[in-house]
Design a protein around this motif. Structure first.
Motif, short mmCIF file in Angstrom:
data_model
loop_
_atom_site.label_atom_id
_atom_site.label_comp_id
_atom_site.label_asym_id
_atom_site.label_seq_id
_atom_site.Cartn_x
_atom_site.Cartn_y
_atom_site.Cartn_z
N PRO A 283 0.83 -1.21 0.00
CA PRO A 283 0.00 0.00 0.00
C PRO A 283 0.87 1.26 0.00
CG PRO A 283 -0.68 -1.51 1.74
CD PRO A 283 0.59 -2.04 1.17
N VAL A 284 0.34 2.28 -0.61
CA VAL A 284 1.02 3.57 -0.62
C VAL A 284 0.96 4.16 0.79
CG1 VAL A 284 0.80 5.94 -1.46
CG2 VAL A 284 0.50 4.05 -3.03
N ARG A 285 2.05 4.71 1.20
CA ARG A 285 2.08 5.40 2.49
C ARG A 285 1.61 6.82 2.27
NH1 ARG A 285 6.38 8.30 5.50
NH2 ARG A 285 5.63 8.39 7.64
N ARG A 286 0.59 7.21 2.96
CA ARG A 286 0.05 8.55 2.83
C ARG A 286 1.03 9.54 3.46
NH1 ARG A 286 -3.79 7.65 -0.66
NH2 ARG A 286 -5.39 6.21 0.02
N ARG A 287 1.43 10.53 2.70
CA ARG A 287 2.36 11.55 3.18
C ARG A 287 1.59 12.76 3.65
NH1 ARG A 287 7.49 9.23 3.43
NH2 ARG A 287 7.64 7.81 1.68
N THR A 288 2.13 13.43 4.64
CA THR A 288 1.49 14.62 5.19
C THR A 288 2.48 15.78 5.23
OG1 THR A 288 2.16 14.12 7.46
CG2 THR A 288 0.06 13.16 6.71
N GLY A 289 1.97 16.94 5.54
CA GLY A 289 2.84 18.10 5.72
C GLY A 289 3.85 17.86 6.83
N ARG A 290 3.45 17.13 7.85
CA ARG A 290 4.37 16.80 8.95
C ARG A 290 5.55 15.98 8.44
NH1 ARG A 290 1.15 14.46 13.26
NH2 ARG A 290 0.88 16.60 13.90
N ASP A 291 5.28 15.04 7.51
CA ASP A 291 6.36 14.24 6.92
C ASP A 291 7.34 15.14 6.16
OD1 ASP A 291 5.30 11.76 7.80
OD2 ASP A 291 3.98 11.67 6.05
N LEU A 292 6.81 16.09 5.41
CA LEU A 292 7.66 17.01 4.65
C LEU A 292 8.50 17.87 5.59
CD1 LEU A 292 8.61 18.23 2.00
CD2 LEU A 292 6.61 19.75 2.08
N ARG A 293 7.88 18.40 6.63
CA ARG A 293 8.64 19.21 7.59
C ARG A 293 9.75 18.40 8.24
NH1 ARG A 293 3.57 21.28 8.36
NH2 ARG A 293 3.09 19.89 10.08
N ALA A 294 9.47 17.15 8.58
CA ALA A 294 10.49 16.29 9.19
C ALA A 294 11.63 16.03 8.20
CB ALA A 294 9.87 14.98 9.65
N ALA A 295 11.29 15.79 6.93
CA ALA A 295 12.32 15.51 5.92
C ALA A 295 13.20 16.74 5.67
CB ALA A 295 11.67 15.07 4.62
N LEU A 296 12.61 17.92 5.75
CA LEU A 296 13.36 19.14 5.47
C LEU A 296 13.93 19.80 6.74
CD1 LEU A 296 10.96 20.78 2.85
CD2 LEU A 296 13.04 19.46 2.43
N GLY A 297 13.67 19.20 7.88
CA GLY A 297 14.04 19.80 9.15
C GLY A 297 15.50 20.15 9.31
N ASP A 298 16.40 19.35 8.76
CA ASP A 298 17.84 19.58 8.94
C ASP A 298 18.46 20.39 7.80
OD1 ASP A 298 17.78 18.14 11.30
OD2 ASP A 298 18.25 16.25 10.31
N ILE A 299 17.65 20.79 6.84
CA ILE A 299 18.17 21.55 5.71
C ILE A 299 18.01 23.04 6.00
CG2 ILE A 299 17.87 22.04 3.24
CD1 ILE A 299 16.81 19.17 2.96
N PRO A 300 19.08 23.79 5.91
CA PRO A 300 18.95 25.23 6.18
C PRO A 300 18.13 25.92 5.09
CG PRO A 300 21.16 24.73 5.38
CD PRO A 300 20.45 23.42 5.56
N PRO A 301 17.45 27.00 5.42
CA PRO A 301 16.67 27.71 4.41
C PRO A 301 17.59 28.31 3.36
CG PRO A 301 16.72 28.95 6.47
CD PRO A 301 17.39 27.63 6.73
N PRO A 302 17.05 28.58 2.16
CA PRO A 302 17.89 29.17 1.11
C PRO A 302 18.39 30.55 1.52
CG PRO A 302 15.60 28.95 0.38
CD PRO A 302 15.69 28.36 1.73
N ASP A 303 19.62 30.85 1.13
CA ASP A 303 20.15 32.18 1.45
C ASP A 303 19.68 33.19 0.40
OD1 ASP A 303 21.74 31.76 -0.80
OD2 ASP A 303 23.54 31.32 0.35
N ASP A 304 19.99 34.47 0.63
CA ASP A 304 19.52 35.54 -0.25
C ASP A 304 20.04 35.37 -1.68
OD1 ASP A 304 18.11 36.67 1.81
OD2 ASP A 304 19.71 38.08 2.36
N ARG A 305 21.27 34.89 -1.82
CA ARG A 305 21.82 34.72 -3.17
C ARG A 305 21.06 33.66 -3.95
NH1 ARG A 305 27.49 35.09 -5.77
NH2 ARG A 305 27.09 33.87 -7.64
N PHE A 306 20.71 32.56 -3.29
CA PHE A 306 19.93 31.51 -3.95
C PHE A 306 18.58 32.05 -4.40
CE2 PHE A 306 16.76 28.09 -3.78
CZ PHE A 306 17.32 27.18 -4.65
N VAL A 307 17.92 32.79 -3.52
CA VAL A 307 16.62 33.36 -3.86
C VAL A 307 16.76 34.31 -5.06
CG1 VAL A 307 14.75 34.84 -3.02
CG2 VAL A 307 15.72 33.08 -1.52
#
Length: 85
Positions: A40-64
């Motif tokens: 069965p497909v595992r239903r993904r949620t916003g909480r799953d996305l936040r957990a996956a991205l939790g250790d990634i720093p936000p983009p800096d101004d140059r990237f934006v």
């Protein structure tokens, strides 16, 4: 976990999907070799996305700024290419 042949899976595909939808995991074989595992497909949620991205720093101004520049380069007049026409 249930194991069935590819031929049997083909013949009883609707039943196979019903079993998977009910939570079963099924291994499909061809010539006595395991070739697929269907579950069965595992239903993904916003909480799953936040957990996956939790250790990634936000983009800096140059990237934006680089992304904004790339979008501008893709458009004729600096409009958003993904906005409706």
């Amino acid at each position: 976990m249930r194991t069935i042949s590819a031929t049997e899976a083909s013949r009883r595909f609707s039943e196979l999907l019903d079993a998977i939808e009910a939570g079963d995991t099924v291994t499909v074989t061809r010539g006595n070799r395991r070739i697929a595992e269907i579950r069965p497909v595992r239903r993904r949620t916003g909480r799953d996305l936040r957990a996956a991205l939790g250790d990634i720093p936000p983009p800096d101004d140059r990237f934006v700024a680089d992304i904004a520049g790339a979008i501008e380069d893709l458009t004729d007049e600096g409009t958003d290419p993904w906005a409706g026409e």
